[in-house]
Write a protein that holds these residues in place. Structure first.
Motif, mmCIF file in Angstrom:
data_model
loop_
_atom_site.group_PDB
_atom_site.id
_atom_site.type_symbol
_atom_site.label_atom_id
_atom_site.label_comp_id
_atom_site.label_asym_id
_atom_site.label_seq_id
_atom_site.Cartn_x
_atom_site.Cartn_y
_atom_site.Cartn_z
ATOM 1 N N SER A 372 -12.267 -6.064 -5.710
ATOM 2 C CA SER A 372 -11.072 -5.302 -6.097
ATOM 3 C C SER A 372 -11.349 -3.817 -6.286
ATOM 4 O O SER A 372 -10.535 -3.105 -6.863
ATOM 5 N N ARG A 373 -12.489 -3.314 -5.765
ATOM 6 C CA ARG A 373 -12.860 -1.918 -6.002
ATOM 7 C C ARG A 373 -12.430 -0.990 -4.871
ATOM 8 O O ARG A 373 -12.707 0.202 -4.913
ATOM 9 N N ARG A 394 -4.675 -8.092 -3.676
ATOM 10 C CA ARG A 394 -5.514 -7.833 -4.852
ATOM 11 C C ARG A 394 -6.236 -6.494 -4.768
ATOM 12 O O ARG A 394 -7.355 -6.358 -5.245
ATOM 13 N N LEU A 395 -5.570 -5.533 -4.169
ATOM 14 C CA LEU A 395 -6.163 -4.204 -4.035
ATOM 15 C C LEU A 395 -5.631 -3.299 -5.142
ATOM 16 O O LEU A 395 -4.928 -2.327 -4.914
ATOM 17 N N ASP A 396 -5.985 -3.613 -6.370
ATOM 18 C CA ASP A 396 -5.427 -2.913 -7.527
ATOM 19 C C ASP A 396 -5.862 -1.461 -7.620
ATOM 20 O O ASP A 396 -5.166 -0.641 -8.225
#
Length: 528
Positions: A372-373, A394-396
């Protein structure tokens, strides 16, 4: 027009086209022009001398005109070395503290220039040397020259002949740290892959960076010596015969390599690099044939942070192991990598990657599993693709996104809800002969990417990219938008105006409208 009020960048671009004497004259016009000339790094410390029969005396007359201490000198030799040229160069050397020279000419002219000024060239710290050869040039005996203070050397060999030549210069470089050697045969197929450089290098014990075309035999002695300081190696082009040499022996002499770039690599090159060089942090491979099944084991570099795989010209890959994990990888480029049919699905696992470029892949058989980084993503999306389960969900931490789309990319509209924190978005539209619209995707962007600060919608080709005015008005939802760029977009069914007073930078190029156009100038100015 007040020429003194032109932007500094524009003035510098103009002055870069002038001869040295004209630059000095312009510097006396006004303070703005003087600043543009003598605060631009490419101008302030560089003098360009093109020696020919008509201008040598003129060059001598302008040397005293400037009291500035120039450190860079570009010398172009189009006539044989003579006494007038020698006096002119001697006066420039005496007046200025020159440390960087670019020397261009045919080998005999360059030889005479070097021979006449060896104390000067021995004091240089950087040298650009360019040989221009034609089909008829005189034979020259080999010369050995020591440049005792040189730290950087760039060599360009431009050759249009078809006859193999002998070595002309042997340079002894005891302090050199960076070397770049480029062979350019000007698309002459007879000379494309066989000619040796016309120079040899020796005494390069402190060499840290080497860029080279490996096309001949001069490197046998050069690579045979242990090079403990070498950290960067760029092989731009290697003939087939050179690709099949003893790479295990070559790389054993360079154990501290950190940055390696190959153009056209094979299995043995990659395997031997992995075996001998455990400090690789950055690996770039442009064009490769990795088909013996050892790809995964050959990629186990313990501290690899940057991997660039571009197989545009030839990118075949086969691995006996169907997954590769690179825990330390932060920057990944995976472009046009062709998986062999027998391989099945290949998975690349990079849990800490922050920047990703993903283009032209066989998404049905390639899966990418990342954490997720991720901060920056450049990818194409031309239909139903399997990147990884819930890849876009989930690419926060994603902030910069570049999408290459086609008319079949409407499925991306439903994915935009997972990308609410993106700050910069560029949408690049590909060729489709019939043209297409991007309405659904555009509306989803305006509805979901509420933190967007820069938005670029760019049509790469002449085919029509259509955007309905009703969807276009949704731009008002992007209250944090600062930069809006539209290129070659047709805005349809225009019936009113939409002001975007909060957008200070609007850039519209090649756009058009259809309908009752009443779009206010604060939005954009286009003609129907």
């Amino acid at each position: 027009m007040d020429w003194g009020s032109l932007p500094l960048e524009l003035l510098q671009a103009i002055f870069e086209q002038l001869h040295f004497k004209d630059q000095l004259s312009c510097a006396l016009v006004c303070r703005a022009w003087n600043q543009a000339i003598f605060e631009c790094p490419s101008l302030a410390n560089r003098v360009v001398f093109s020696f020919d029969a008509a201008h040598t005396e003129q060059l001598r007359s302008i040397i005293p005109m400037s009291e500035r201490n120039y450190r860079q000198l570009a010398i172009g030799l189009s006539v044989p070395w003579n006494q007038d040229i020698e006096k002119c160069l001697g006066e420039a050397i005496q007046q200025w503290n020159i440390r960087f020279v670019s020397l261009v000419g045919e080998p005999d002219k360059v030889r005479d220039c070097l021979d006449s000024n060896m104390p000067f060239f021995s004091s240089l710290t950087e040298l650009n040397l360019e040989f221009t050869l034609t089909r008829a040039w005189p034979a020259i005996d080999i010369r050995e020259l020591e440049l005792s203070q040189l730290k950087k050397m760039h060599y360009l060999q431009v050759y249009t002949g078809a006859t193999q030549t002998n070595t002309l210069f042997r340079f002894v470089l005891p302090k050199v740290e960076e070397v770049s050697l480029v062979l350019d045969s000007l698309a002459n197929e007879e000379a494309m892959y066989w000619e040796d450089p016309l120079i040899e290098l020796s005494g390069c014990d402190r060499l840290r960076s080497l860029e080279v075309d490996l096309n001949g035999t001069m490197w046998e002695d050069f690579f045979a010596i242990h090079k403990p300081y070498m950290e960067r190696l760029v092989i731009r082009r290697a003939i087939d015969e050179y690709q099949n040499r003893n790479w295990n022996h070559e790389f054993s002499k360079m154990p501290n390599l950190r940055h390696v770039e190959f153009t056209f690599a094979n299995n043995d090159m990659l395997t031997c690099l992995n075996r001998n060089c455990k400090k690789i942090e950055r690996l770039l491979i442009n064009g490769f044939c990795l088909d013996d099944g050892t790809f995964v084991s050959s990629m186990q570099f313990p501290i690899l942070r940057n991997l660039h795989m571009d197989g545009w010209s030839n990118g075949s890959l086969f691995s006996n192991e169907l997954s590769l994990t690179l825990d330390n990888l932060e920057d990944l480029t995976w472009k046009y990598v062709e998986l062999t049919p027998a391989q099945g699905i290949f998975t690349l696992i990079a849990p800490n990657v922050k920047r990703l470029t993903l283009r032209g892949c066989e998404y049905a058989r390639f899966e990418l599993d990342i954490g997720s980084r991720l901060v920056s993503l450049d990818m194409d999306y031309y239909g139903v693709q399997i990147v990884a389960p819930n890849f876009l969900n989930r690419l926060d931490h994603l902030r910069h996104l570049t999408l290459h789309i086609s008319g079949r990319s409407a499925l991306l509209a439903s994915k935009m809800c997972h990308l609410r924190h993106v700050k910069r978005l560029e949408v690049v539209c590909s060729t489709e002969s019939y043209g297409y619209d991007c309405n659904d995707l555009f509306e989803s962007i305006c509805h979901n990417l509420v933190e967007l600060e820069e938005f670029v919608l760019r049509n790469e080709h002449e085919n029509m990219l259509k955007l309905d005015y009703r969807h276009y008005t949704k731009l008002a939802n992007l209250t944090q938008l600062k930069v809006l760029t539209l290129q070659y977009v047709t805005l349809q069914n225009v019936t009113g105006g939409t002001e975007l007073k909060h957008v200070p930078h609007l850039n519209v190029g090649g756009c058009s409208t259809s309908g009752d156009c009443a779009v206010r100038p604060s939005l954009m100015e286009v003609e129907s």
